[in-house]
Design a protein around this motif. Sequence first.
Motif, short mmCIF file in Angstrom:
data_model
loop_
_atom_site.label_atom_id
_atom_site.label_comp_id
_atom_site.label_asym_id
_atom_site.label_seq_id
_atom_site.Cartn_x
_atom_site.Cartn_y
_atom_site.Cartn_z
N GLN A 27 -16.07 29.99 -5.98
CA GLN A 27 -15.19 31.22 -6.26
C GLN A 27 -13.90 30.73 -6.55
OE1 GLN A 27 -15.42 33.05 -2.41
NE2 GLN A 27 -17.41 33.79 -2.53
N TYR A 31 -11.68 36.21 -6.78
CA TYR A 31 -12.97 36.63 -6.35
C TYR A 31 -13.08 36.58 -4.84
CZ TYR A 31 -17.90 37.14 -6.18
OH TYR A 31 -19.20 37.56 -5.78
N GLY A 81 -18.04 43.97 -10.19
CA GLY A 81 -16.62 43.67 -9.90
C GLY A 81 -15.73 44.14 -11.05
N VAL A 85 -11.21 40.16 -12.54
CA VAL A 85 -11.50 39.48 -11.55
C VAL A 85 -12.72 38.66 -12.06
CG1 VAL A 85 -12.40 38.90 -9.20
CG2 VAL A 85 -10.40 40.56 -9.76
N MET A 86 -13.53 39.15 -12.68
CA MET A 86 -14.91 39.03 -12.93
C MET A 86 -14.83 37.89 -14.08
SD MET A 86 -16.88 39.24 -10.42
CE MET A 86 -18.25 38.58 -11.33
N GLN A 89 -13.77 34.49 -13.08
CA GLN A 89 -14.71 34.09 -12.39
C GLN A 89 -16.14 33.21 -13.15
OE1 GLN A 89 -15.22 33.32 -8.64
NE2 GLN A 89 -16.58 32.09 -9.76
#
Length: 140
Positions: A27, A31, A81, A85-86, A89
Amino acid sequence: MEDIWPDVLKRREPAWLRPSVIPGLLQTPEYASLVLSSGLLDADEVAGYVETRPRRQAAVLNRRKPPLFIAVIDECALLRGEPDVMHPQLDHLIEMAQRPTTFLHVLPLDACMPGRPGRSSLRPLRMATWGTSTTRHPAG
């Protein structure tokens, strides 16, 4: 169990099979914060876990002889999400999947449900076409 698999109790590899969430060892801080703050932890507890997570990741995955790490992630977890953020990630997962001791598999959306006929197959994240699929995120 020791009679059948004598080495299974001596293993030191991290085990991960909670496919609806990206494993903690993989992570990003953003995230991790998002996931941890969606539960029962207060803001200080979330901040503490998020702060220690990168050190834990480095201690496990960046050691001289890193352990074998195999993770199965549901494709839904990769699509759920906020894009800000994604996207980082997903980039991080692709980078981590290039490591020789890290194996990431994606359980595709069209995989069979338990109890239904047909075969379910895992897709390795190392696929050359995976990079293009990160643009399929529904939020952009």
